[in-house]
Motif scaffolding. Structure first.
Motif, PDB file in Angstrom:
ATOM      1  N   ALA A 150       2.339   4.426   0.284  1.00 21.01           N
ATOM      2  CA  ALA A 150       0.457   4.453   0.356  1.00 21.01           C
ATOM      3  C   ALA A 150       0.007   3.518  -0.885  1.00 21.01           C
ATOM      4  O   ALA A 150      -0.489   2.420  -0.335  1.00 21.01           O
ATOM      5  N   VAL A 151       0.606   3.157  -2.063  1.00 20.49           N
ATOM      6  CA  VAL A 151      -0.154   2.338  -3.198  1.00 20.49           C
ATOM      7  C   VAL A 151       0.251   0.871  -2.596  1.00 20.49           C
ATOM      8  O   VAL A 151      -1.238   0.382  -2.928  1.00 20.49           O
ATOM      9  N   LEU A 152       1.196   0.666  -2.237  1.00 20.16           N
ATOM     10  CA  LEU A 152       1.499  -0.972  -1.758  1.00 20.16           C
ATOM     11  C   LEU A 152       0.785  -1.641  -0.396  1.00 20.16           C
ATOM     12  O   LEU A 152       0.236  -2.094  -0.746  1.00 20.16           O
ATOM     13  N   PHE A 153       0.312  -0.628   0.432  1.00 17.39           N
ATOM     14  CA  PHE A 153      -0.720  -0.591   1.467  1.00 17.39           C
ATOM     15  C   PHE A 153      -1.265  -0.986   1.103  1.00 17.39           C
ATOM     16  O   PHE A 153      -2.400  -2.081   1.687  1.00 17.39           O
ATOM     17  N   TYR A 154      -2.434  -0.447  -0.047  1.00 18.42           N
ATOM     18  CA  TYR A 154      -3.799  -0.174  -0.523  1.00 18.42           C
ATOM     19  C   TYR A 154      -3.518  -1.589  -1.327  1.00 18.42           C
ATOM     20  O   TYR A 154      -4.248  -2.912  -1.068  1.00 18.42           O
ATOM     21  N   LEU A 155      -2.534  -1.646  -2.026  1.00 18.86           N
ATOM     22  CA  LEU A 155      -2.603  -3.308  -3.202  1.00 18.86           C
ATOM     23  C   LEU A 155      -2.498  -4.988  -2.022  1.00 18.86           C
ATOM     24  O   LEU A 155      -3.618  -5.440  -1.969  1.00 18.86           O
ATOM     25  N   TRP A 156      -2.068  -3.962  -0.964  1.00 14.14           N
ATOM     26  CA  TRP A 156      -1.495  -5.442  -0.251  1.00 14.14           C
ATOM     27  C   TRP A 156      -3.150  -5.699   0.902  1.00 14.14           C
ATOM     28  O   TRP A 156      -3.456  -7.158   1.511  1.00 14.14           O
ATOM     29  N   PHE A 157      -3.701  -4.896   1.465  1.00 13.54           N
ATOM     30  CA  PHE A 157      -5.278  -5.045   1.900  1.00 13.54           C
ATOM     31  C   PHE A 157      -6.456  -4.883   0.666  1.00 13.54           C
ATOM     32  O   PHE A 157      -7.481  -5.278   1.660  1.00 13.54           O
ATOM     33  N   ARG A 158      -6.334  -4.754  -0.463  1.00 13.71           N
ATOM     34  CA  ARG A 158      -7.153  -4.394  -1.301  1.00 13.71           C
ATOM     35  C   ARG A 158      -7.303  -6.086  -1.859  1.00 13.71           C
ATOM     36  O   ARG A 158      -8.502  -6.402  -1.995  1.00 13.71           O
ATOM     37  N   ILE A 200       1.323   8.114 -12.975  1.00 13.49           N
ATOM     38  CA  ILE A 200       1.384   6.704 -14.004  1.00 13.49           C
ATOM     39  C   ILE A 200       0.364   5.393 -12.676  1.00 13.49           C
ATOM     40  O   ILE A 200       0.464   4.807 -13.359  1.00 13.49           O
ATOM     41  N   VAL A 201       1.679   5.562 -11.513  1.00 13.79           N
ATOM     42  CA  VAL A 201       1.069   4.701 -10.679  1.00 13.79           C
ATOM     43  C   VAL A 201       0.120   4.545 -10.861  1.00 13.79           C
ATOM     44  O   VAL A 201      -0.392   3.660  -9.901  1.00 13.79           O
ATOM     45  N   GLY A 202      -0.925   5.467 -10.436  1.00 18.24           N
ATOM     46  CA  GLY A 202      -2.116   5.937 -10.101  1.00 18.24           C
ATOM     47  C   GLY A 202      -2.736   5.066 -10.921  1.00 18.24           C
ATOM     48  O   GLY A 202      -3.957   4.707 -11.183  1.00 18.24           O
ATOM     49  N   TYR A 203      -2.347   5.433 -12.588  1.00 17.62           N
ATOM     50  CA  TYR A 203      -3.133   4.470 -13.990  1.00 17.62           C
ATOM     51  C   TYR A 203      -2.461   3.197 -13.477  1.00 17.62           C
ATOM     52  O   TYR A 203      -3.889   2.100 -14.151  1.00 17.62           O
ATOM     53  N   SER A 204      -1.035   2.801 -13.416  1.00 13.82           N
ATOM     54  CA  SER A 204      -1.081   1.453 -13.240  1.00 13.82           C
ATOM     55  C   SER A 204      -2.234   0.002 -11.707  1.00 13.82           C
ATOM     56  O   SER A 204      -2.307  -0.372 -12.212  1.00 13.82           O
ATOM     57  N   LEU A 205      -2.448   1.380 -11.364  1.00 12.13           N
ATOM     58  CA  LEU A 205      -3.360   1.455  -9.953  1.00 12.13           C
ATOM     59  C   LEU A 205      -4.744   0.255 -10.391  1.00 12.13           C
ATOM     60  O   LEU A 205      -4.565  -0.348 -10.074  1.00 12.13           O
TER      61      LEU A 205
END
Length: 312
Positions: A150-158, A200-205
């Motif tokens: 989900a995070v990777l998809f968000y980054l791809w569209f962001r 940590i994934v959320g903080y990294s994002l």
């Protein structure tokens, strides 16, 4: 009255040159993590391995770990892990899963109570069967994988393609180095560890989005600025915010590590490490990666010194 600035207002620090050190360092840690993960594996806690965990505290304030280990091994319940922690004579005992099911696990607890209750106070007793531990492993793995996707998809569209790819690489880098913390330090990996990884994934994002938002803004404003200058400019612009966020978060986590007690100490230690890794990654991994991916405008003519300074 002038406000206190955590980073010089007109700083021109060259962060991009640090990639000559950060890339080999991250690569070495990642390779070491992969080798140890394959050869030794994670130090799974009772949540994933199953078995019985007991934490006892000496009533006299001083525990004889060697005697406890010798006595526990004489029970005949298999290999026992005995470890002292804290400063008040606290000891943890881990017994493996017994073949007889719940009744056999209850026999382990009863035997330990009968043997140690005179000299030790039982502070915590947990029993996890093989079925429950297997379900926890499956649920935890699925949860982490789905969250990362989900995070990777968000980054791809962001972001634009180049920024998205660099953000994804940075996020995966932080996950690998966090797992490396568990693998190399032999820190116990349990359900709390999964919560720490997701946090940590959320903080990294968050760290990556702040820097890349400024990078995208400068790309639109200075279309002829070379990639290295533009990336240095965006990091220098956001450095005060990065320092403030990392420092306040680290101080809170340090307080939990020092005074939070055994129950939350492991989570706080991993998170404190994660804050350092995510800050390092946003500056020294994700941003320099854009140079190799090919940031738009990186082949353009260099901007005069006056214009680059005016951007700040």
């Amino acid at each position: 009255m002038r406000l206190i600035r955590l980073w010089p207002e007109n700083s021109h620090f060259d962060f991009m040159r640090l990639r000559r050190f950060s890339f080999p360092l991250s690569a070495a840690i990642s390779i070491a993590t992969a080798i140890v993960l394959v050869t030794i594996g994670l130090n799974f806690g009772i949540d994933f391995k199953g078995g019985t965990l007991m934490e006892i505290q000496a009533k006299s304030g001083q525990a004889n770990v060697a005697q406890i280990r010798q006595t526990a091994e004489g029970f005949g319940f298999g290999d026992v892990e005995v470890q002292e922690f804290g400063t008040g004579g606290e000891v943890s005992l881990r017994f493996p899963i017994q073949a007889g099911g719940e009744s056999a696990q209850a026999a382990v607890v009863q035997k330990a109570r009968d043997t140690f209750s005179n000299e030790y106070e039982f502070r915590r007793v947990e029993t996890v069967g093989p079925r429950v531990s297997g379900e926890l492993v499956q649920s935890g793995t699925i949860g982490v994988v789905l969250s990362v996707i989900a995070v990777l998809f968000y980054l791809w569209f962001r972001f634009e393609r180049e920024l998205a790819v660099a953000s994804i690489i940075g996020t995966l880098h932080d996950i690998v180095l966090t797992i490396g913390f568990f693998v190399i330090t032999r820190h116990e990996f349990n359900m709390t560890s999964i919560a720490a990884i997701l946090t940590i994934v959320g903080y990294s994002l968050n760290e990556t989005v702040v820097v890349f938002d400024r990078t995208r803004e400068l790309m639109r404003r200075y279309k002829t600025m070379p990639a290295e200058e533009l990336l240095n400019l965006s990091i220098n612009h956001t450095m005060s915010r990065t320092i403030m966020t990392a420092a306040t978060t680290a101080l809170s986590l340090l307080a939990l590590v020092l005074f939070g007690g055994q129950a939350i100490q492991g989570f706080a230690q991993v998170m404190l490490y994660g804050v350092v890794i995510c800050t390092y990654s946003a500056i020294c991994i994700s941003s320099p990666m854009l140079i190799y991916i090919g940031l738009r405008g990186s082949e353009s003519v260099k901007v005069p010194e006056g214009r680059a300074a005016a951007a700040e």
